[in-house]
Design an enzyme around this catalytic site. Structure first.
Site, PDB file in Angstrom:
ATOM      1  CD  GLN A   1      55.613 -17.313  36.539  1.00 25.62           C
ATOM      2  OE1 GLN A   1      55.763 -18.330  35.994  1.00 25.62           O
ATOM      3  NE2 GLN A   1      54.891 -18.199  37.557  1.00 25.62           N
TER       4      GLN A   1
ATOM      5  CB  CYS B   1      58.602 -23.651  39.672  1.00 23.30           C
ATOM      6  SG  CYS B   1      58.629 -25.216  38.218  1.00 23.30           S
TER       7      CYS B   1
ATOM      8  CG  HIS C   1      49.076 -24.135  43.108  1.00 17.18           C
ATOM      9  ND1 HIS C   1      50.095 -24.086  42.432  1.00 17.18           N
ATOM     10  CD2 HIS C   1      48.041 -24.377  43.541  1.00 17.18           C
ATOM     11  CE1 HIS C   1      49.557 -25.980  42.165  1.00 17.18           C
ATOM     12  NE2 HIS C   1      48.652 -25.855  43.163  1.00 17.18           N
TER      13      HIS C   1
ATOM     14  N   GLY D   1      43.852 -22.639  35.381  1.00 16.32           N
ATOM     15  CA  GLY D   1      44.921 -22.943  34.479  1.00 16.32           C
ATOM     16  C   GLY D   1      44.644 -24.164  32.892  1.00 16.32           C
ATOM     17  NE  ARG D   2      45.868 -28.582  36.874  1.00 19.67           N
ATOM     18  CZ  ARG D   2      46.381 -28.802  38.178  1.00 19.67           C
ATOM     19  NH1 ARG D   2      46.984 -30.171  38.387  1.00 19.67           N
ATOM     20  NH2 ARG D   2      46.238 -28.617  39.135  1.00 19.67           N
TER      21      ARG D   2
HETATM   22  C1  LIG Z   1      51.707 -27.637  32.274  1.00 22.63           C
HETATM   23  C2  LIG Z   1      51.870 -27.077  32.863  1.00 22.63           C
HETATM   24  C3  LIG Z   1      53.236 -26.367  32.960  1.00 22.63           C
HETATM   25  C4  LIG Z   1      52.964 -25.134  34.077  1.00 22.63           C
HETATM   26  N1  LIG Z   1      53.865 -23.794  33.981  1.00 22.63           N
HETATM   27  C5  LIG Z   1      54.143 -22.865  35.400  1.00 22.63           C
HETATM   28  C6  LIG Z   1      54.907 -21.930  35.063  1.00 22.63           C
HETATM   29  O1  LIG Z   1      55.694 -21.811  34.432  1.00 22.63           O
HETATM   30  N2  LIG Z   1      55.024 -21.256  36.258  1.00 22.63           N
HETATM   31  C7  LIG Z   1      54.252 -20.785  37.178  1.00 22.63           C
HETATM   32  O2  LIG Z   1      53.884 -20.112  38.263  1.00 22.63           O
HETATM   33  N3  LIG Z   1      53.754 -21.855  37.239  1.00 22.63           N
HETATM   34  C8  LIG Z   1      52.983 -22.918  36.752  1.00 22.63           C
HETATM   35  N4  LIG Z   1      52.330 -24.351  36.493  1.00 22.63           N
HETATM   36  C9  LIG Z   1      51.538 -24.339  37.499  1.00 22.63           C
HETATM   37  C10 LIG Z   1      49.997 -23.514  37.031  1.00 22.63           C
HETATM   38  O3  LIG Z   1      50.193 -21.699  37.045  1.00 22.63           O
HETATM   39  C11 LIG Z   1      48.843 -23.747  38.161  1.00 22.63           C
HETATM   40  O4  LIG Z   1      49.822 -22.782  39.551  1.00 22.63           O
HETATM   41  C12 LIG Z   1      48.775 -24.628  38.905  1.00 22.63           C
HETATM   42  O5  LIG Z   1      48.175 -25.421  37.554  1.00 22.63           O
HETATM   43  C13 LIG Z   1      47.741 -24.584  40.030  1.00 22.63           C
HETATM   44  O6  LIG Z   1      46.385 -24.482  38.123  1.00 22.63           O
HETATM   45  P1  LIG Z   1      44.881 -25.028  37.686  1.00 22.63           P
HETATM   46  O7  LIG Z   1      44.660 -26.286  38.538  1.00 22.63           O
HETATM   47  O8  LIG Z   1      43.592 -23.442  37.811  1.00 22.63           O
HETATM   48  O9  LIG Z   1      45.423 -25.470  37.007  1.00 22.63           O
HETATM   49  C14 LIG Z   1      51.964 -24.590  35.437  1.00 22.63           C
HETATM   50  C15 LIG Z   1      51.091 -25.947  34.979  1.00 22.63           C
HETATM   51  C16 LIG Z   1      51.081 -27.065  33.971  1.00 22.63           C
HETATM   52  C17 LIG Z   1      49.438 -27.820  33.847  1.00 22.63           C
END
Ligand SMILES: Cc1cc2nc3c(=O)[nH]c(=O)nc-3n(C[C@H](O)[C@H](O)[C@H](O)COP(=O)(O)O)c2cc1C
Length: 345
Positions: free
Chosen positions: A67, A97, A168, A230-231
């Site tokens: 990415q 982001c 997202h 993700g999380r």
């Molecule tokens: C600690 C953390 C760091 C993240 N860093 C990025 C990143 O570098 N690039 C990105 O596109 N999204 C980043 N995200 C967002 C996740 O990719 C994802 O879109 C978001 O957490 C929603 O998905 P989830 O509900 O399954 O966690 C980050 C999320 C978290 C929790």
């Protein structure tokens, strides 16, 4: 060449500070089919930084996407080319982001306000590489929360050849919310992602945001091509326990003890290269989440693996904390621990 939607059925989200190569290695032990994404790396870091440190990965991680963060077409094209040469399977551009630092650099979610520039970035990257170049974005930003705007944004990128859209399913507020709040407060609107798939059936849509279980992922897959978690995966990597059998037709079913043993072998190899144990162990804290002995495992690692000179032996000791528990010993029909497994079955 058209991209096979099946490749995107289930993926693990890019997460800064979390999805580094050590965590990705752990995830791959849990699922052989799931698609992996690196943390966001800026184009400038790749051009001027320590490339092995930023880009190296283990061959077992394939399929793995790099990415990128950036907004300069020429720099992004060069970074994408380097990523391709490094062996990545996909280049993804971060358009979601909302952090102040990323906004300050003029990229991430604020790019959703500049579809023409984003299209130029994709055109330049697609020209530079043969790999799929994909987008990860929000539903909108600030007051630009309008399905028509989102559809035109997707259409614009599709016009320069983007085929895969990881959405997202909430907007981002660029002012006033922290990145963490921006992952929780704006309302999730899965219906908008379903509608994108209906309106652009020839494009590939991957739904992301708030998905916690494989059952939920399965329900979304009735409407879209893929789901990205993700999380949920970071908080419990074994949420992927059934992923290979359910979504990839693979007979693989991971076992926690075997994954732990394979991670110990991996840690031993990385320690030889000078990697501190904690860089790896911190990602293993949730490996026994919800299991008997899981809290003891976590506590033992938190206390001992964090020490600067900690050796891989600490991981064996932590595992002993888990295997002490008779229930787990029965469930897992414990294999002998003296000989680390190189691979999990
Ligand atoms: C600690 C953390 C760091 C993240 N860093 C990025 C990143 O570098 N690039 C990105 O596109 N999204 C980043 N995200 C967002 C996740 O990719 C994802 O879109 C978001 O957490 C929603 O998905 P989830 O509900 O399954 O966690 C980050 C999320 C978290 C929790």
């Amino acid at each position: 060449m058209a991209i096979d939607p099946a490749l995107h059925r289930l993926s693990v989200a890019p997460m800064l500070d979390w999805t580094d190569r050590h965590f990705r290695y752990l995830v791959r032990l849990c699922s052989r089919g799931v698609r992996l994404y690196t943390e966001m790396v800026t184009d400038r870091a790749i051009l001027h930084g320590n490339r092995p440190r930023l880009l190296d990965f283990d061959p077992s991680e394939h399929p793995v996407a790099l990415q990128l963060g950036g907004s300069d077409p020429a720099l992004l094209a060069e970074a994408a080319r380097i990523g391709q040469d490094w062996g990545y399977d996909e280049i993804n551009l971060n358009l979601g982001c909302p952090s102040e630092r990323v906004q300050g650099g003029g990229f991430g979610a604020c790019l959703m306000k500049e579809p023409d520039l984003v299209a130029e970035c994709f055109a330049a990257m697609r020209e530079a590489v043969q790999l799929p170049v994909t987008a990860k974005h929000r539903l909108g930003v600030d007051d630009l929360e309008d399905y028509g705007y989102l559809a035109r944004f997707v259409e614009k990128l599709a016009s320069v050849g983007v085929e895969v859209f990881i959405v997202h399913a909430r907007k981002a507020w660029l002012q006033g919310l922290s990145p963490k709040e921006n992952r929780e407060i704006p309302e999730l609107r899965y219906g908008w992602v379903y509608r994108l798939k209906e309106d652009f059936p020839h494009l590939i849509f991957v739904l992301n945001g708030g998905v916690k279980t494989l059952d939920e992922a399965g329900a979304h897959l009735e409407h879209v091509d893929g789901v990205m978690l993700g999380r949920a995966v970071y908080e419990d990597p074994f949420v992927l326990e059934e992923a290979d059998r359910r979504f990839f037709g693979l007979e693989h079913r991971p076992q926690r003890l075997q994954v732990a043993q394979a991670m110990i072998a991996y840690a031993e190899a990385r320690l030889e290269e000078g990697v501190p144990l904690w860089s790896i162990a911190r990602h293993m804290l949730n490996l026994f989440k919800g299991q008997r002995g899981g809290k003891r495992w976590r506590r033992y690692l938190s206390e001992h693996a964090i020490r600067p000179q900690a050796k891989a032996q600490v991981l064996w000791e932590a595992l002993e904390q888990v295997t002490k528990t008779p229930t787990l010993r029965t469930i897992a029909s414990l294999p002998k621990l003296e000989k680390p497994l190189q691979q999990c079955s």
